[in-house]
Design a protein around this motif. Sequence first.
Motif, PDB file in Angstrom:
ATOM      1  N   ASP A   8     -44.302  20.492   3.103  1.00 39.79           N
ATOM      2  CA  ASP A   8     -43.891  18.708   2.800  1.00 39.79           C
ATOM      3  C   ASP A   8     -44.757  18.230   2.634  1.00 39.79           C
ATOM      4  OD1 ASP A   8     -41.703  17.254   4.963  1.00 39.79           O
ATOM      5  OD2 ASP A   8     -44.667  16.662   5.905  1.00 39.79           O
ATOM      6  N   GLY A   9     -43.473  17.880   2.087  1.00 40.13           N
ATOM      7  CA  GLY A   9     -43.741  16.621   0.644  1.00 40.13           C
ATOM      8  C   GLY A   9     -43.822  16.322  -0.478  1.00 40.13           C
ATOM      9  N   THR A  10     -43.989  17.903  -1.297  1.00 40.53           N
ATOM     10  CA  THR A  10     -43.519  18.160  -2.633  1.00 40.53           C
ATOM     11  C   THR A  10     -42.340  18.097  -2.929  1.00 40.53           C
ATOM     12  OG1 THR A  10     -42.626  19.848  -1.753  1.00 40.53           O
ATOM     13  CG2 THR A  10     -45.061  20.289  -1.389  1.00 40.53           C
ATOM     14  N   ALA A  11     -41.824  17.785  -4.431  1.00 42.87           N
ATOM     15  CA  ALA A  11     -40.389  17.680  -4.643  1.00 42.87           C
ATOM     16  C   ALA A  11     -39.194  18.665  -4.489  1.00 42.87           C
ATOM     17  CB  ALA A  11     -40.210  17.329  -6.648  1.00 42.87           C
ATOM     18  N   ILE A  12     -40.106  19.773  -4.202  1.00 43.94           N
ATOM     19  CA  ILE A  12     -39.241  20.571  -4.083  1.00 43.94           C
ATOM     20  C   ILE A  12     -38.742  20.596  -2.740  1.00 43.94           C
ATOM     21  CG2 ILE A  12     -38.465  23.160  -3.767  1.00 43.94           C
ATOM     22  CD1 ILE A  12     -39.287  24.170  -6.290  1.00 43.94           C
ATOM     23  N   ASN A  13     -39.411  20.181  -1.780  1.00 42.24           N
ATOM     24  CA  ASN A  13     -39.204  20.144   0.007  1.00 42.24           C
ATOM     25  C   ASN A  13     -38.476  19.067  -0.092  1.00 42.24           C
ATOM     26  OD1 ASN A  13     -40.424  18.864   2.149  1.00 42.24           O
ATOM     27  ND2 ASN A  13     -40.408  20.931   2.872  1.00 42.24           N
ATOM     28  N   THR A  14     -38.656  17.464  -0.450  1.00 38.80           N
ATOM     29  CA  THR A  14     -38.158  16.783  -0.395  1.00 38.80           C
ATOM     30  C   THR A  14     -35.987  17.047  -0.862  1.00 38.80           C
ATOM     31  OG1 THR A  14     -40.164  15.308  -1.107  1.00 38.80           O
ATOM     32  CG2 THR A  14     -38.135  14.583  -1.195  1.00 38.80           C
ATOM     33  N   LYS A  15     -35.948  17.800  -1.964  1.00 40.76           N
ATOM     34  CA  LYS A  15     -35.205  17.770  -2.072  1.00 40.76           C
ATOM     35  C   LYS A  15     -33.964  18.448  -1.398  1.00 40.76           C
ATOM     36  CE  LYS A  15     -31.414  18.439  -5.190  1.00 40.76           C
ATOM     37  NZ  LYS A  15     -31.675  19.337  -6.845  1.00 40.76           N
ATOM     38  N   TRP A  16     -34.571  19.567  -0.997  1.00 37.88           N
ATOM     39  CA  TRP A  16     -34.014  20.143   0.298  1.00 37.88           C
ATOM     40  C   TRP A  16     -33.793  19.271   1.521  1.00 37.88           C
ATOM     41  CZ3 TRP A  16     -30.945  23.833   0.826  1.00 37.88           C
ATOM     42  CH2 TRP A  16     -30.866  24.527   2.630  1.00 37.88           C
TER      43      TRP A  16
END
Length: 352
Positions: A160-168
Amino acid sequence: MRKQIINGLMFLAILIFTSCKGGEDINPEPSIDGVKPPVGVSISPFKTINYLNEISGNKTVAGMHNREPNSDPTRWTEEVKTVTDKYPALWSGDFLFQADNINNRQIMIDQAVNQWKKGAIINIMWHACNPANSQPCGWDDGKGVMSSLSDEQFTQLITDGTAINTKWKQMMDEVCIYLQQLEDKGVEVLWRPLHEMNQGKFWWGGRPGANGTRKLYQLTHDYMTKTKGLSNLIWVWNIQDFGSLSSDVNTYNPGDNYFDVVSMDMYFSDGSGYTAAKYKTILDIAKGKPIAIGECEKYPTPQQLLEQPKWTFFMGWSELVFKEQSNTQAQIKALHNAVNVVTLDEMPGWNR
């Protein structure tokens, strides 16, 4: 008010009397629309699930997926009608990934509403772009649907909170807008994201273990149901018929609370067909939930469905089923006219 109280007391008395009779009603579950579920199966809030439970063991719904383009979301459904003079009872669409198909998602969703009104079962899937790259994208294995994630990138995806997670999550937000439209119109959806979880060709698949593909599926489920609040989604957990199936059903299992239907894509990846072993493996892992043939190129025969009667639906994969080496037109006609196969004209309708 007095009349309502009297009616309520009479209804309560009937329930008490019925429960005290003993032995005459072996299924204590209530009914929806006058239909009781099989013994031991609870009534679902979803009409679709109740219908699948109702036919399980007796009949199988004929379905067809409509792949590109989203500007023509009944292309392959209409092809079935041309060959058989019958419409399949399950219609399937895809949110897809190319620019034109993303731009035409609304057309696909409008068709889902139309098909639901006709009494069809609605299935929607999503060949999503790799969230570590960009969208729209292609099918390719460079930066498209068939690209890959490094172990580090996948860890970021489920954190949660990483750039890839946020993009998903942003990508999920985009499709949730359309799924919410369907909920607002009372349309139930067999929702099949991250399909073929044991298939390593897609960026999301082929990662076993607690922090692999099943973790991404769980994250997706929780975000759409809890964060976005969607309540019209019937979650379909899907794997492919590889030789490792007996272990894959455990390795990639997201947990009983994360799926409503178990489906297997039948491409005879292990060199065999609709075997009893595959059927039993899926039946056992489902633990009483509906099972289905999620995708197929070669259709099952009416006899195979009689021998494996718990398959509640099969879904042909668009153009592949019309190849002569897959199914002859005579075979397609015979299947859709079989007494144990349900076509659209035989569906009861969702307003019953």
